[in-house]
Design a protein around this motif. Structure first.
Motif: not given
Length: 108
Positions: A55-66
């Motif tokens: 499941i690939d996250f978008d840029e904003i979701s990835s930023e939150v996750f990290l």
């Protein structure tokens, strides 16, 4: 019932059972094992069901996750998102809390 301030002061960390990878562009991909008994059954019948789903996250979701590190509060993560993305993340806290709930629903 928790007040808004209590919710904004919550701290989250990534659960140990979440497997993920981060590419060179800081995009997060969640790797989910597909080992339900029905999936196993259909694999025995030679259906091509992959053992893992990505499941690939978008840029904003990835930023939150990290940023979920056990130290930052929901308010700090939200503030960082606002600084980086501006109005693109609004309604900010409603979306952020839904995302955090999604990430933690499978924690065991």
């Amino acid at each position: 019932m928790e007040s808004n301030e209590e919710v904004l002061n919550l701290r989250f960390k990534i659960c140990d059972n979440i497997v993920y990878k981060v590419d060179d562009n800081r995009i997060v991909t969640i790797i989910e094992k597909q080992d339900h008994k029905i999936q196993k059954f259909f694999r025995k019948l030679k259906f091509k069901i992959p053992l893992y789903k990505e499941i690939d996250f978008d840029e904003i979701s990835s930023e939150v996750f990290l940023q979920i590190d056990g130290d930052k509060t929901v308010k700090e993560i939200g503030s960082n998102l606002e600084k980086k993305y501006g109005d693109k993340v609004n309604p900010l806290y409603e979306r952020l809390l839904i995302f955090l709930n999604y990430i933690y629903r499978d924690c065991k």
